[in-house]
Design a protein around this motif. Structure first.
Motif, PDB file in Angstrom:
ATOM      1  N   SER A   1       0.864  -1.188   0.000  1.00  0.00           N
ATOM      2  CA  SER A   1       0.000   0.000   0.000  1.00  0.00           C
ATOM      3  C   SER A   1       0.891   1.225   0.000  1.00  0.00           C
ATOM      4  CB  SER A   1      -0.909   0.017   1.238  1.00  0.00           C
ATOM      5  OG  SER A   1      -1.739  -1.126   1.277  1.00  0.00           O
ATOM      6  N   GLN A   2       0.580   2.189  -0.852  1.00  0.00           N
ATOM      7  CA  GLN A   2       1.366   3.422  -0.914  1.00  0.00           C
ATOM      8  C   GLN A   2       0.561   4.583  -0.355  1.00  0.00           C
ATOM      9  OE1 GLN A   2       2.638   2.500  -5.317  1.00  0.00           O
ATOM     10  NE2 GLN A   2       4.084   3.984  -4.472  1.00  0.00           N
ATOM     11  N   TYR A   3       1.232   5.435   0.420  1.00  0.00           N
ATOM     12  CA  TYR A   3       0.606   6.611   1.023  1.00  0.00           C
ATOM     13  C   TYR A   3       1.385   7.844   0.564  1.00  0.00           C
ATOM     14  CZ  TYR A   3      -1.377   3.024   4.040  1.00  0.00           C
ATOM     15  OH  TYR A   3      -2.009   1.905   4.508  1.00  0.00           O
TER      16      TYR A   3
ATOM     17  N   SER B   1       0.677  10.978   0.713  1.00  0.00           N
ATOM     18  CA  SER B   1       0.670  12.133   1.609  1.00  0.00           C
ATOM     19  C   SER B   1       1.785  12.067   2.641  1.00  0.00           C
ATOM     20  CB  SER B   1      -0.683  12.251   2.319  1.00  0.00           C
ATOM     21  OG  SER B   1      -0.927  11.106   3.114  1.00  0.00           O
ATOM     22  N   GLU B   2       2.176  10.833   3.029  1.00  0.00           N
ATOM     23  CA  GLU B   2       3.242  10.662   4.011  1.00  0.00           C
ATOM     24  C   GLU B   2       4.518  10.123   3.382  1.00  0.00           C
ATOM     25  OE1 GLU B   2       1.497   9.728   8.260  1.00  0.00           O
ATOM     26  OE2 GLU B   2       0.698   8.294   6.826  1.00  0.00           O
TER      27      GLU B   2
ATOM     28  N   ASP C   1      -8.446   5.906   3.176  1.00  0.00           N
ATOM     29  CA  ASP C   1      -7.223   5.741   2.401  1.00  0.00           C
ATOM     30  C   ASP C   1      -7.265   4.438   1.615  1.00  0.00           C
ATOM     31  OD1 ASP C   1      -4.685   6.436   1.464  1.00  0.00           O
ATOM     32  OD2 ASP C   1      -4.019   7.081   3.452  1.00  0.00           O
TER      33      ASP C   1
ATOM     34  N   ASN D   1      -5.713   1.738   1.769  1.00  0.00           N
ATOM     35  CA  ASN D   1      -5.728   0.466   2.499  1.00  0.00           C
ATOM     36  C   ASN D   1      -7.125   0.107   3.003  1.00  0.00           C
ATOM     37  OD1 ASN D   1      -5.862   2.379   4.548  1.00  0.00           O
ATOM     38  ND2 ASN D   1      -4.445   1.315   5.885  1.00  0.00           N
TER      39      ASN D   1
END
Length: 240
Positions: free
Chosen positions: A160-162, A164-165, A191, A193
Motif C-alpha cells: 500500500s502506498q501513502y 501524503s506521508e 485511504d 488500504n
C-alpha cells in the motif's frame, strides 16, 4: 449489523485523539445493538492507546490485517523467513529508512519528526535493530525510490502506498483489513488500504475525497463523521 472503522484520517484527525462527539456517536451504535470493529494500519501496540477503554473490548484489527487483538493478547501473521530476508536485502541495498513491526516490539530508523513516529507508543515495547526483531509482520519504508519499488513489486507481498506521508506499507501476501470479516458490515475509511473494506462492505463511507473515494458508497467530510454515524444508529444512514 456491525460497523468497521479505520482510525487515522477517519475518526482521528490528529493521530492522538478521537473527538468526544465521534466517541459518543459510536457508543450510540453500540447501545442500539450494533457490533463495532476498529481496523487500522497501526499495530495493536499503537491502536490501543488511542481507543477509550470501552472500545478496547471491541474487535481490533491492526497492521492492515496482520494483527488481531484477542483474549490471549496479540495474534500475528508474519512474513515467511525467506521473504523477510529478501525485504531486508532491499532495505540494505537501497539504504531505506523503515519501521518494522513484530507482534509488539519494533525497529525504527526513520525521521523522528515524521508523523508515523509520533504514533508509536512504546508501552513496554523495545526499539531494536532490524536483525534483532524476532519475527516481522509489517514493514513501512520511507522515501522509496522507483528502483526500490520495482524490486518490492516482484515479491509476493501486499503493498500500500501513502503519497501524503511518502511511505510504502508492506504486509504478507493476501493480508488486508477485510480478510477475517464475515457477514454484512458498514465500513468507514479514508485511504487506499481501506479499499478491501469498501469492496466487501454492504455500504461504505469515505471520509474525504482521496483516491479510495471512488470505491465508496458515499463520501463525507470529517465534520460530517459524527452526524453520519448517528444517522446509522437511527436507521437513516443509507438513505442520506
Amino acid at each position: 449489523m456491525y460497523f468497521v472503522f479505520d482510525i487515522d484520517g477517519t475518526i482521528s484527525f490528529d493521530g492522538k485523539t478521537i473527538s468526544e462527539e465521534i466517541q459518543q456517536a459510536i457508543v450510540l451504535l453500540m447501545e442500539v445493538g450494533h457490533d463495532i470493529v476498529f481496523a487500522s494500519a497501526r499495530p495493536i501496540r499503537d491502536l490501543l492507546p488511542i481507543l477509550p477503554e470501552a472500545f478496547q473490548r471491541c474487535q481490533l484489527i491492526g497492521g492492515n490485517g496482520a494483527l488481531m487483538w484477542g483474549h490471549d493478547g496479540v495474534e500475528a501473521i508474519y512474513f515467511e523467513q525467506a521473504l523477510r530476508e529478501k525485504l531486508c536485502q532491499i532495505v540494505e541495498q537501497y539504504q531505506l529508512s523503515y519501521l518494522a513491526d513484530s507482534d509488539w516490539d519494533f525497529a525504527y530508523t526513520g525521521d523522528k519528526a515524521h508523523p508515523i513516529y509520533n504514533r508509536i507508543h512504546h508501552q513496554g515495547a523495545k526499539n531494536v535493530k532490524l536483525n534483532e526483531l524476532p519475527q516481522m509482520c509489517k514493514l513501512v519504508l520511507f522515501d522509496v525510490s522507483k528502483e526500490a519499488l520495482d524490486e518490492l513489486t516482484k515479491l509476493s507481498v501486499t503493498i500500500s502506498q501513502y503519497a501524503s506521508e511518502n511511505i510504502v506499507d508492506i504486509s504478507p501476501l493476501g493480508i488486508h483489513k477485510a480478510r477475517d470479516l464475515q457477514g454484512d458490515f458498514i465500513a468507514f475509511g479514508n485511504d487506499m488500504n481501506d479499499r478491501t473494506l469498501f469492496e466487501a462492505a454492504q455500504h461504505s463511507v469515505c471520509v474525504g475525497d482521496g483516491e479510495v473515494a471512488k470505491f465508496a458508497s458515499r463520501v463525507i467530510t470529517k465534520k460530517e463523521v459524527a452526524r453520519t454515524i448517528r444517522q446509522f444508529a437511527n436507521h437513516r444512514g443509507m438513505d442520506k
